[in-house]
Design an enzyme around this catalytic site. Structure first.
Site, short mmCIF file in Angstrom:
data_model
loop_
_atom_site.label_atom_id
_atom_site.label_comp_id
_atom_site.label_asym_id
_atom_site.label_seq_id
_atom_site.Cartn_x
_atom_site.Cartn_y
_atom_site.Cartn_z
N HIS A 64 58.11 25.77 98.13
CA HIS A 64 58.61 25.19 96.89
C HIS A 64 60.06 24.81 97.13
O HIS A 64 60.87 25.63 97.54
CB HIS A 64 58.50 26.17 95.72
CG HIS A 64 58.87 25.54 94.42
ND1 HIS A 64 57.95 25.00 93.56
CD2 HIS A 64 60.08 25.32 93.86
CE1 HIS A 64 58.57 24.48 92.51
NE2 HIS A 64 59.87 24.67 92.67
N CYS A 65 60.40 23.55 96.88
CA CYS A 65 61.75 23.08 97.20
C CYS A 65 62.51 22.77 95.92
O CYS A 65 62.14 21.86 95.18
CB CYS A 65 61.67 21.82 98.08
SG CYS A 65 63.28 21.11 98.38
N PRO A 66 63.60 23.52 95.63
CA PRO A 66 64.36 23.24 94.41
C PRO A 66 65.00 21.85 94.42
O PRO A 66 65.21 21.26 93.38
CB PRO A 66 65.42 24.34 94.40
CG PRO A 66 65.49 24.84 95.80
CD PRO A 66 64.15 24.64 96.39
N ASN A 81 59.94 20.71 92.97
CA ASN A 81 58.49 20.59 93.09
C ASN A 81 58.05 21.31 94.35
O ASN A 81 58.89 21.63 95.20
CB ASN A 81 58.12 19.10 93.18
CG ASN A 81 56.69 18.82 92.78
OD1 ASN A 81 55.91 19.74 92.52
ND2 ASN A 81 56.33 17.54 92.74
#
Ligand SMILES: [Zn+2]
Ligand SMILES: [Zn+2]
Length: 269
Positions: free
Chosen positions: A127-129, A133
């Site tokens: 999960h990439c801030p 997403n």
């Protein structure tokens, strides 16, 4: 259907991303091109190319942010898992569907549950801030394009700053001390920003490529799910992420034909 997570950390990171890009555009336009390149055609050239890269960067980023990373649909009715839990762990691995206790749904092989999205994501990487997403099967291409364009923009901005510092012939450079100081200050901040973001995306890109070439997502690597190292050629593995269209399409933030690993596909090498 576009998705947008209401995760405060993700929203701040997306905001910071655009603030950094617009600041870079401002410094390059106002403090480098309008001074060091004022009377040359190179000024217009750099302005156009720099903003084209920003256009591609924003398009890839928006698609990474808003596209469905591969959310596994929830079942229409509750499923009775009472007899399934005991054998769940032993069956986890390639080729087997597993059950997610949180979603209470079956999920395809290589799908994992994301606590922030609160759903299972197909071929979830992490999960990439920065894109607010998950990076999964359906948006990894856009995520990698975003990294490439940030790297490109950082390198370009840093080169322009270095050029403006080394060029001695600068008839339009400010002579007023305060304006001169602003120019130096903005250039230094842009240089630091470019180095920071440039090295950051380079490190993630190396990570991403090694994950793609070993055919193992970040989660699978950490969880050591016992996947065998893939013997597929590297170009095949890349086409699984980027689509099977022509290679130049891999760099454009648009859909590029079916991916090699889609369930309906019989793509083998
Ligand atoms: Zn789940
Ligand atoms: Zn997620």
């Amino acid at each position: 259907m576009p998705v947008f997570r209401k995760d405060p950390c993700g929203i701040i990171c997306v905001f910071v991303t655009y603030a950094a890009v617009f600041y870079a555009d401002y410094v390059v336009t106002r403090w480098i091109i309008l001074t060091s390149f004022y009377d040359s055609l190179w000024g217009s050239f750099h302005l156009v190319v720099f903003n084209i890269i920003i256009g591609f960067l924003s398009a890839a980023h928006m698609r990474a942010v808003l596209s469905d990373p591969g959310i596994v649909p929830l079942p229409q009715s509750r499923i009775d898992f009472s007899d399934y839990h005991a054998k769940e762990r032993s069956e986890e691995g390639e080729g087997n569907w597993t059950i997610c206790n949180r979603c209470e749904a079956y999920r395809p092989p290589r799908a994992h549950h994301c606590r922030i999205c609160n759903r299972c994501i197909r071929r979830m990487d992490h999960h990439c801030p920065w894109i607010n997403n998950c990076v999964g099967e359906w948006n990894q291409k856009y995520f990698m394009q975003f990294l490439i364009y940030v790297g490109l923009l950082s390198g370009y901005a840093a080169s322009l700053v270095v050029y403006s510092w080394t060029t001695t012939d600068c008839p339009y450079c400010p002579t007023d001390l305060l304006v001169k100081q602003s120019r130096v200050l903005h250039s230094v901040i842009l240089m630091l920003e470019s180095l920071l973001f440039g090295m950051f995306v380079l490190a993630i890109m190396i990570d991403q490529l090694s994950a793609v070439f070993s055919d193992e997502t970040a989660i699978e690597h950490v969880k050591r799910l016992g996947r065998h190292r893939s013997r597929k050629p590297r170009m095949t593995l890349l086409s699984e992420i980027c689509g099977r269209g022509p290679i130049f399409m891999w760099f454009l933030p648009c859909h590029n034909g079916p991916r090699g690993f889609e369930p309906s596909s019989n793509y083998h090498v």
